[in-house]
Design a protein around this motif. Structure first.
Motif, PDB file in Angstrom:
ATOM      1  N   SER A 166      91.863  70.617  74.380  1.00 52.75           N
ATOM      2  CA  SER A 166      93.223  70.996  74.761  1.00 52.75           C
ATOM      3  C   SER A 166      93.993  71.652  73.619  1.00 52.75           C
ATOM      4  CB  SER A 166      93.988  69.761  75.258  1.00 52.75           C
ATOM      5  OG  SER A 166      94.194  68.831  74.197  1.00 52.75           O
ATOM      6  N   PRO A 169      93.379  76.370  71.862  1.00 49.13           N
ATOM      7  CA  PRO A 169      94.093  77.661  71.899  1.00 49.13           C
ATOM      8  C   PRO A 169      95.108  77.807  70.770  1.00 49.13           C
ATOM      9  CG  PRO A 169      93.893  76.764  74.104  1.00 49.13           C
ATOM     10  CD  PRO A 169      93.422  75.688  73.183  1.00 49.13           C
ATOM     11  N   GLY A 170      95.906  76.773  70.536  1.00 49.42           N
ATOM     12  CA  GLY A 170      96.898  76.851  69.474  1.00 49.42           C
ATOM     13  C   GLY A 170      96.271  76.963  68.099  1.00 49.42           C
ATOM     14  N   ILE A 172      93.154  78.050  67.312  1.00 45.18           N
ATOM     15  CA  ILE A 172      92.454  79.333  67.144  1.00 45.18           C
ATOM     16  C   ILE A 172      93.456  80.458  66.939  1.00 45.18           C
ATOM     17  CG2 ILE A 172      91.036  81.040  68.355  1.00 45.18           C
ATOM     18  CD1 ILE A 172      89.469  78.668  69.540  1.00 45.18           C
ATOM     19  N   SER A 173      94.559  80.417  67.678  1.00 42.32           N
ATOM     20  CA  SER A 173      95.611  81.406  67.469  1.00 42.32           C
ATOM     21  C   SER A 173      96.141  81.348  66.041  1.00 42.32           C
ATOM     22  CB  SER A 173      96.751  81.171  68.462  1.00 42.32           C
ATOM     23  OG  SER A 173      97.848  82.014  68.212  1.00 42.32           O
ATOM     24  N   ASP A 197      83.414  75.086  70.634  1.00 39.91           N
ATOM     25  CA  ASP A 197      83.993  76.354  71.084  1.00 39.91           C
ATOM     26  C   ASP A 197      84.829  77.037  70.005  1.00 39.91           C
ATOM     27  OD1 ASP A 197      82.823  76.046  73.520  1.00 39.91           O
ATOM     28  OD2 ASP A 197      84.608  75.335  74.553  1.00 39.91           O
TER      29      ASP A 197
END
Length: 291
Positions: A166, A169-170, A172-173, A197
């Protein structure tokens, strides 16, 4: 100014020094007051944080609040987390973080939207220390939207409290954040989260302009045992920064791939003894794979 009253003779003996015209005397008196660890002394500490004209006295009072370890004192500090003065709010949150009070989660969540960056940073610290999972959506938002670099970095570090996809995304950004310190924190946290991932993004981070980011990405890739990192990690064995060569060698050992043996064998002749030691550790991990 809070209502101040105490029958404690040790506190009463300090009062003249707490009101002394000399800031140095007031500062030492505050240290003595904090050492008493008496709840009755809290109003003088908080008033000093808010109202003392000398910055060094305010700073000492704030530090003293952070060092009070009594849970009873923690309950008294909680209301100050929503004080009108930002310095007081930040000082109260810093003190509550050290106490790890579960009740501090609620004011900390509110403080994530505080107009003062220092307050937001202290709030993130509380939620991270408490491993407050309910804060993850707000922390992920800060990781992307927060304008203050230090707060973004703190939020990214706090996302490590979750060990699931969860938060990816934050994080990796954040590997593309304008501040290298934030990218470094993102790589570190991705290693802690341990999600496969994240591998490809971390491989790309091995080409970051800052070696500090590359180092943390290498360490994370070793933990993830991400096979696609073998070639770029081997390439880092020739980097000018010894610490980065050392981390690349250790990561290659953790990958567990025989294809890393030739590059590590060459690196046995590295000029830096710490790098050579890391190479020996990596080769020991890979022993027998090339036969």
């Amino acid at each position: 100014m809070t209502e101040r009253h105490s029958d404690n003779p040790d506190i009463l003996a300090l009062l003249p020094r707490l009101a002394d015209a000399d800031a140095g005397v007031r500062r030492i008196a505050l240290i003595a007051l904090a050492d008493l660890e008496e709840p009755d002394g809290l109003p003088w500490l908080t008033d000093a944080v808010l109202a003392d004209p000398a910055e060094e006295v305010r700073a000492e009072a704030a530090q003293s609040l952070a060092e009070l370890k009594s849970l009873e004192v923690g309950q008294l500090i909680l209301p100050w987390a929503t004080h009108a003065d930002a310095f007081v709010r930040a000082s109260a949150l810093r003190a509550l973080r050290e106490l790890r009070l579960e009740e501090a989660a609620a004011p900390a969540l509110l403080a994530l939207r505080d107009p003062d960056a220092g307050v937001r940073r202290e709030a993130v610290g509380i939620l991270g220390w408490l491993k407050h999972v309910a804060a993850l959506p707000d922390l992920a938002r800060l990781a992307v939207e927060e304008p203050d670099t230090d707060v973004r970095r703190a939020a990214i570090g706090a996302l490590g409290l979750a060990r699931d996809a969860s938060v990816l995304p934050g994080l990796i950004s954040a590997l593309a954040d304008p501040a290298w310190q934030v990218r470094e924190e993102a790589a570190t946290t991705l290693g802690k989260v341990g999600q496969a991932d994240a591998g490809l993004a971390l491989v790309e981070a091995l080409a970051d302009d800052y070696w500090q980011v590359r180092l943390r990405a290498a360490r994370a890739l070793g933990r993830l045992r991400h096979g696609a990192a073998l070639e770029p990690l081997a390439g880092l064995l020739g980097h000018a920064i010894a610490n980065l060569r050392k981390e690349a060698a250790l990561a290659l050992g953790e990958l567990g791939l025989a294809q890393a043996l030739p590059a590590l064998q060459v690196a046995q002749a590295d000029a830096d003894p710490e790098v050579r030691k890391a190479v020996r550790i990596a080769l020991a991990q890979l022993q027998g794979l090339g036969r």
